[in-house]
Design a protein around this motif. Structure first.
Motif, PDB file in Angstrom:
ATOM      1  N   VAL A  37      13.783   5.274 -13.530  1.00 54.44           N
ATOM      2  CA  VAL A  37      13.052   4.803 -12.362  1.00 54.44           C
ATOM      3  C   VAL A  37      13.773   3.611 -11.745  1.00 54.44           C
ATOM      4  O   VAL A  37      14.272   2.736 -12.453  1.00 54.44           O
ATOM      5  CB  VAL A  37      11.612   4.386 -12.741  1.00 54.44           C
ATOM      6  CG1 VAL A  37      10.789   4.100 -11.483  1.00 54.44           C
ATOM      7  CG2 VAL A  37      10.948   5.474 -13.572  1.00 54.44           C
ATOM      8  N   SER A  38      13.827   3.597 -10.420  1.00 52.85           N
ATOM      9  CA  SER A  38      14.404   2.457  -9.712  1.00 52.85           C
ATOM     10  C   SER A  38      13.615   2.220  -8.438  1.00 52.85           C
ATOM     11  O   SER A  38      13.029   3.150  -7.879  1.00 52.85           O
ATOM     12  CB  SER A  38      15.879   2.712  -9.381  1.00 52.85           C
ATOM     13  OG  SER A  38      16.015   3.851  -8.550  1.00 52.85           O
ATOM     14  N   THR A  39      13.601   0.986  -7.980  1.00 48.99           N
ATOM     15  CA  THR A  39      12.923   0.623  -6.740  1.00 48.99           C
ATOM     16  C   THR A  39      13.896  -0.101  -5.824  1.00 48.99           C
ATOM     17  O   THR A  39      14.568  -1.043  -6.246  1.00 48.99           O
ATOM     18  CB  THR A  39      11.698  -0.269  -7.002  1.00 48.99           C
ATOM     19  OG1 THR A  39      10.730   0.466  -7.750  1.00 48.99           O
ATOM     20  CG2 THR A  39      11.058  -0.706  -5.697  1.00 48.99           C
ATOM     21  N   VAL A  40      13.972   0.368  -4.582  1.00 39.01           N
ATOM     22  CA  VAL A  40      14.805  -0.266  -3.564  1.00 39.01           C
ATOM     23  C   VAL A  40      13.878  -1.027  -2.618  1.00 39.01           C
ATOM     24  O   VAL A  40      12.897  -0.465  -2.110  1.00 39.01           O
ATOM     25  CB  VAL A  40      15.631   0.772  -2.791  1.00 39.01           C
ATOM     26  CG1 VAL A  40      16.456   0.100  -1.694  1.00 39.01           C
ATOM     27  CG2 VAL A  40      16.536   1.545  -3.748  1.00 39.01           C
ATOM     28  N   ILE A  41      14.183  -2.307  -2.369  1.00 41.02           N
ATOM     29  CA  ILE A  41      13.393  -3.132  -1.458  1.00 41.02           C
ATOM     30  C   ILE A  41      14.133  -3.224  -0.136  1.00 41.02           C
ATOM     31  O   ILE A  41      15.311  -3.578  -0.081  1.00 41.02           O
ATOM     32  CB  ILE A  41      13.165  -4.540  -2.037  1.00 41.02           C
ATOM     33  CG1 ILE A  41      12.495  -4.441  -3.414  1.00 41.02           C
ATOM     34  CG2 ILE A  41      12.296  -5.366  -1.092  1.00 41.02           C
ATOM     35  CD1 ILE A  41      12.347  -5.780  -4.088  1.00 41.02           C
ATOM     36  N   ILE A  42      13.432  -2.891   0.951  1.00 39.83           N
ATOM     37  CA  ILE A  42      14.045  -2.832   2.278  1.00 39.83           C
ATOM     38  C   ILE A  42      13.261  -3.746   3.208  1.00 39.83           C
ATOM     39  O   ILE A  42      12.038  -3.624   3.321  1.00 39.83           O
ATOM     40  CB  ILE A  42      14.044  -1.382   2.810  1.00 39.83           C
ATOM     41  CG1 ILE A  42      14.794  -0.465   1.826  1.00 39.83           C
ATOM     42  CG2 ILE A  42      14.656  -1.299   4.200  1.00 39.83           C
ATOM     43  CD1 ILE A  42      14.479   0.992   1.987  1.00 39.83           C
ATOM     44  N   HIS A  54       8.070  -5.873   3.707  1.00 40.63           N
ATOM     45  CA  HIS A  54       9.052  -5.030   3.032  1.00 40.63           C
ATOM     46  C   HIS A  54       8.587  -3.579   2.955  1.00 40.63           C
ATOM     47  O   HIS A  54       7.395  -3.277   3.013  1.00 40.63           O
ATOM     48  CB  HIS A  54       9.313  -5.510   1.594  1.00 40.63           C
ATOM     49  CG  HIS A  54       9.595  -6.961   1.472  1.00 40.63           C
ATOM     50  ND1 HIS A  54      10.769  -7.549   1.906  1.00 40.63           N
ATOM     51  CD2 HIS A  54       8.846  -7.972   0.941  1.00 40.63           C
ATOM     52  CE1 HIS A  54      10.738  -8.838   1.651  1.00 40.63           C
ATOM     53  NE2 HIS A  54       9.575  -9.121   1.076  1.00 40.63           N
ATOM     54  N   LEU A  55       9.581  -2.713   2.760  1.00 39.58           N
ATOM     55  CA  LEU A  55       9.346  -1.354   2.277  1.00 39.58           C
ATOM     56  C   LEU A  55       9.806  -1.295   0.829  1.00 39.58           C
ATOM     57  O   LEU A  55      10.811  -1.917   0.452  1.00 39.58           O
ATOM     58  CB  LEU A  55      10.142  -0.332   3.092  1.00 39.58           C
ATOM     59  CG  LEU A  55       9.801  -0.193   4.574  1.00 39.58           C
ATOM     60  CD1 LEU A  55      10.780   0.768   5.238  1.00 39.58           C
ATOM     61  CD2 LEU A  55       8.373   0.275   4.768  1.00 39.58           C
ATOM     62  N   SER A  79       0.853  -1.191   0.000  1.00 38.27           N
ATOM     63  CA  SER A  79       0.000   0.000   0.000  1.00 38.27           C
ATOM     64  C   SER A  79       0.885   1.235   0.000  1.00 38.27           C
ATOM     65  O   SER A  79       2.022   1.216   0.481  1.00 38.27           O
ATOM     66  CB  SER A  79      -0.926   0.002   1.211  1.00 38.27           C
ATOM     67  OG  SER A  79      -0.170  -0.025   2.411  1.00 38.27           O
ATOM     68  N   LEU A  80       0.362   2.322  -0.528  1.00 34.71           N
ATOM     69  CA  LEU A  80       1.120   3.567  -0.607  1.00 34.71           C
ATOM     70  C   LEU A  80       1.235   4.199   0.777  1.00 34.71           C
ATOM     71  O   LEU A  80       0.241   4.365   1.482  1.00 34.71           O
ATOM     72  CB  LEU A  80       0.439   4.533  -1.572  1.00 34.71           C
ATOM     73  CG  LEU A  80       1.138   5.878  -1.765  1.00 34.71           C
ATOM     74  CD1 LEU A  80       2.443   5.701  -2.521  1.00 34.71           C
ATOM     75  CD2 LEU A  80       0.221   6.851  -2.506  1.00 34.71           C
ATOM     76  N   VAL A  81       2.449   4.561   1.152  1.00 39.08           N
ATOM     77  CA  VAL A  81       2.696   5.269   2.408  1.00 39.08           C
ATOM     78  C   VAL A  81       2.771   6.765   2.154  1.00 39.08           C
ATOM     79  O   VAL A  81       2.133   7.565   2.820  1.00 39.08           O
ATOM     80  CB  VAL A  81       3.983   4.767   3.093  1.00 39.08           C
ATOM     81  CG1 VAL A  81       4.274   5.573   4.357  1.00 39.08           C
ATOM     82  CG2 VAL A  81       3.865   3.285   3.427  1.00 39.08           C
ATOM     83  N   VAL A 113      11.422  12.387  -7.513  1.00 41.27           N
ATOM     84  CA  VAL A 113      10.126  12.013  -6.952  1.00 41.27           C
ATOM     85  C   VAL A 113      10.274  10.672  -6.244  1.00 41.27           C
ATOM     86  O   VAL A 113      10.909   9.751  -6.762  1.00 41.27           O
ATOM     87  CB  VAL A 113       9.052  11.916  -8.054  1.00 41.27           C
ATOM     88  CG1 VAL A 113       7.725  11.458  -7.476  1.00 41.27           C
ATOM     89  CG2 VAL A 113       8.885  13.267  -8.737  1.00 41.27           C
ATOM     90  N   TYR A 114       9.686  10.570  -5.046  1.00 39.27           N
ATOM     91  CA  TYR A 114       9.789   9.368  -4.224  1.00 39.27           C
ATOM     92  C   TYR A 114       8.388   8.844  -3.919  1.00 39.27           C
ATOM     93  O   TYR A 114       7.509   9.605  -3.503  1.00 39.27           O
ATOM     94  CB  TYR A 114      10.498   9.668  -2.902  1.00 39.27           C
ATOM     95  CG  TYR A 114      11.945  10.090  -3.038  1.00 39.27           C
ATOM     96  CD1 TYR A 114      12.979   9.206  -2.763  1.00 39.27           C
ATOM     97  CD2 TYR A 114      12.275  11.375  -3.438  1.00 39.27           C
ATOM     98  CE1 TYR A 114      14.306   9.593  -2.877  1.00 39.27           C
ATOM     99  CE2 TYR A 114      13.599  11.779  -3.566  1.00 39.27           C
ATOM    100  CZ  TYR A 114      14.602  10.883  -3.279  1.00 39.27           C
ATOM    101  OH  TYR A 114      15.921  11.271  -3.395  1.00 39.27           O
ATOM    102  N   PHE A 115       8.197   7.536  -4.119  1.00 37.54           N
ATOM    103  CA  PHE A 115       6.960   6.858  -3.728  1.00 37.54           C
ATOM    104  C   PHE A 115       7.340   5.726  -2.771  1.00 37.54           C
ATOM    105  O   PHE A 115       8.055   4.796  -3.155  1.00 37.54           O
ATOM    106  CB  PHE A 115       6.229   6.281  -4.946  1.00 37.54           C
ATOM    107  CG  PHE A 115       5.821   7.316  -5.955  1.00 37.54           C
ATOM    108  CD1 PHE A 115       4.865   8.267  -5.644  1.00 37.54           C
ATOM    109  CD2 PHE A 115       6.396   7.340  -7.208  1.00 37.54           C
ATOM    110  CE1 PHE A 115       4.485   9.214  -6.570  1.00 37.54           C
ATOM    111  CE2 PHE A 115       6.027   8.283  -8.147  1.00 37.54           C
ATOM    112  CZ  PHE A 115       5.065   9.237  -7.821  1.00 37.54           C
ATOM    113  N   LEU A 116       6.870   5.804  -1.541  1.00 33.69           N
ATOM    114  CA  LEU A 116       7.155   4.770  -0.544  1.00 33.69           C
ATOM    115  C   LEU A 116       5.922   3.902  -0.361  1.00 33.69           C
ATOM    116  O   LEU A 116       4.831   4.413  -0.090  1.00 33.69           O
ATOM    117  CB  LEU A 116       7.567   5.406   0.788  1.00 33.69           C
ATOM    118  CG  LEU A 116       7.869   4.443   1.943  1.00 33.69           C
ATOM    119  CD1 LEU A 116       9.054   3.542   1.596  1.00 33.69           C
ATOM    120  CD2 LEU A 116       8.135   5.210   3.231  1.00 33.69           C
TER     121      LEU A 116
END
Length: 455
Positions: free
Chosen positions: A62-67, A50-51, A30-32, A41-44
Motif C-alpha cells: 500500500v502507498s499513498t500519494v499526496i497531491i 490536498h488530494l 473525505s472519500l471521493v 485498487v485505488y482510493f481517492l
C-alpha cells in the motif's frame, strides 16, 4: 478451477497517518471514489488542501500519494456520475467545475489541461477499452455532445447521436468494435433510457443503433422499457447483466443472461435460477467464469452470491462472509476489497475448498474413478477400476466438504465396479445444481472426481 466462497481472515491492511494534525492541514479527508484498474485498487480522498490517492497492488503493498490542489471541486458520487477515467495505471483524467484535469501519480500533480468546447460545466468520461473512452458534456439544457476520446493523443471525434443526450457505454467490446451503450435523461422526474449498439469503424468513427428489446417503434419514436447495468460479455454475443425495467415501480431489477441478435437482444433461458436472486444491486467479475453478485434488501448472510457461469451454479456464502459494505472493489484475481465508512479496508479472497485440492483429484495408480455423463441432469454412472481387491465405499461431497450421499459399499476385487448416483441427497431430496466431489476409498487407496449437476 472451482471456487468456494471461503474467505481469508479480513484484515485492516492500511490506515494512513498524516504527518501533521489534519485540523491544521485542510481537515480530515473525505472519500471521493474507490475503484480498481490494472489489478490494483485505488482510493481517492480529498480535503481543502490536498488530494490523497491510496493504491493497493496485487501483493497488498500500500502507498499513498499526496497531491496539492485545493481548486478541485468534484461532483458528488463520481463513480455514478462518471466524472473521472483511468488513462493508465499512473494517470487519470478528471472533470471539475467544467474543466478537465490530468492527475499524475508518478509526478504527484493534478494540473488543468483543457476545457471542453461549449461545455456549460458538467463533463463525464466512460472507458471503452485500452485505447478509447467516451466523453460527454452538457452544452445547454437539454442538449449534450458526445465524443470518442483517444488516450494517446487526447483527440476527440464527435459521435452523431440518435438523441442529444448523454451516452454511456455499458459493456466491454463484444468483438469487431461493438459495444452496448445507453443514452438516458431525466425529464419531469421520469428517467428515459435508450439502449443502443455502438459500432466503431476502421477510421475511428462511431455509429449508434437502437437495440430493440421490450419497446415499441412507430417510425417517429422508440419508447424503451429496459436497460442493462454491470454488463459482462461471455462470448458469442451473450452477456451476464442486471436488467432494469423502467416501466415498472419499483424498477423490477433482475439478474440474467442475454444474447445480442442483429440489432435486438433476447433473454437466454439457459440459467433460470438467476431469476431467484432478488434485488440484484451490483455485479463484480472475479475472473473468467466467476462473478460476485451483491443484493439489496437481503439478510446479511444472503447479500452476496458467487456465480459460476461455466457450471451454471450459485454458491451460498458462509454467514460471516461480508455484511453490507458501502463499497466493494474487485481486481480480477479472486480477491475483493470492502471499504467501510470508517475508511478501513478489509480484504477477502476466494479459496479452493480443501475437499477439492488438486492433489486430492489426482487418482493413484491402483484405483481409477470415472463418471459419465459429466455434466449430468438425472443420473451419473460411476466406474471404479481397482488392481487390488478390497472393500470400496463411494461418498459424494459438496464443495464445502459436507457429505451429501453415501453410496453402497462394494466388496471389490480386481477389475471394474459400476455405481449410479441419481443426484439426490441422503434424505432422497434432489441436490442443488452445482459442482460435487465423488470420492472412492478402499483400505489403502483413494480416488476422486468432480461432477457437475445441471438444473
Amino acid at each position: 478451477m472451482t471456487l468456494d466462497c471461503g474467505l481469508s481472515t479480513p484484515e485492516v491492511i492500511y490506515n494512513y497517518q498524516h504527518p501533521v494534525d489534519f485540523l491544521q492541514d485542510g481537515g480530515f479527508p473525505s472519500l471521493v471514489l474507490a475503484n480498481n484498474y490494472g489489478g490494483k485498487v485505488y482510493f481517492l480522498q480529498k480535503n481543502d488542501l490536498h488530494l490523497f490517492m491510496t493504491v493497493i497492488d496485487e501483493n497488498l503493498q500500500v502507498s499513498t500519494v499526496i497531491i496539492n490542489n485545493p481548486a478541485l471541486n468534484f461532483e458528488a458520487d463520481p463513480l455514478f456520475r462518471r466524472t473521472f477515467c483511468f488513462l493508465s495505471p499512473q494517470v487519470m483524467i478528471l472533470s471539475s467545475l467544467g474543466s478537465v484535469y490530468l492527475l499524475n501519480l508518478q509526478s504527484a500533480t493534478c494540473n488543468y489541461y483543457w476545457t471542453f468546447p461549449n461545455s456549460d460545466g458538467f463533463i463525464t468520461f466512460s472507458r471503452l477499452d485500452e485505447e478509447r473512452a467516451v466523453i460527454t458534456s452538457s452544452v445547454g439544457w437539454p442538449d449534450y455532445t458526445n465524443y470518442l476520446l483517444n488516450y494517446q493523443t487526447l483527440a476527440r471525434t464527435q459521435i452523431t447521436s440518435i438523441y442529444d443526450w448523454p451516452l454511456g457505454p455499458l459493456s466491454e467490446d463484444f468483438g469487431d468494435n461493438t459495444f452496448l451503450c445507453a443514452q438516458s435523461y431525466y425529464l419531469d422526474w421520469t428517467l428515459w433510457v435508450w439502449t443502443l449498439l455502438m459500432r466503431i469503424n476502421a477510421s475511428g468513427y462511431a455509429s449508434l443503433y437502437n437495440l430493440y428489446y421490450g419497446g415499441t417503434e412507430d417510425g417517429f419514436n422508440y419508447i424503451p422499457m429496459h436497460t442493462f447495468d454491470y454488463v459482462n460479455p461471455l462470448g458469442n454475443n451473450r452477456f451476464l447483466a442486471i436488467c432494469t425495467d423502467y416501466n415498472q415501480v419499483p424498477y423490477n431489477q433482475r439478474l440474467g443472461l442475454w444474447q445480442i441478435i442483429g440489432n435486438s437482444v433476447a433473454y437466454d433461458y439457459g440459467w433460470p435460477e438467476l431469476s431467484t436472486l432478488d434485488n440484484p444491486a451490483r455485479l463484480y467479475k472475479l475472473q473468467d467464469g466467476y462473478y460476485l453478485s451483491y443484493h439489496d434488501y437481503a439478510a446479511a448472510a444472503e447479500a452476496v452470491r458467487l456465480l459460476d457461469t461455466e457450471a451454471q451454479a450459485i454458491t451460498l456464502p458462509d454467514s460471516n462472509l461480508i455484511t453490507s459494505p458501502p463499497n466493494i472493489v474487485t481486481t480480477g484475481n479472486n480477491a475483493f476489497y470492502a471499504l467501510f465508512s470508517n475508511l478501513l479496508v478489509h480484504v477477502y479472497t476466494l479459496v479452493e475448498p480443501s475437499a477439492a485440492e488438486p492433489e486430492t483429484l489426482t487418482p493413484p495408480a491402483q484405483l481409477i474413478l470415472s463418471a459419465q455423463p459429466n455434466p449430468f441432469r438425472e443420473k451419473v454412472s460411476i466406474t471404479l477400476s481397482a488392481k487390488e481387491p478390497g472393500i470400496l465405499r463411494v461418498l459424494v461431497f459438496d464443495l464445502r466438504g459436507r457429505l451429501v450421499r453415501r453410496l453402497e459399499s462394494q466388496s471389490g476385487g480386481s477389475g471394474s465396479t459400476n455405481l449410479d448416483w441419481d443426484g439426490k441427497d441422503t434424505h432422497g431430496a434432489k441436490a442443488s445444481p452445482g459442482v460435487y466431489l465423488i470420492r472412492a476409498e478402499s483400505s489403502s487407496q483413494a480416488a476422486a472426481k468432480k461432477v457437475v449437476l445441471l438444473p
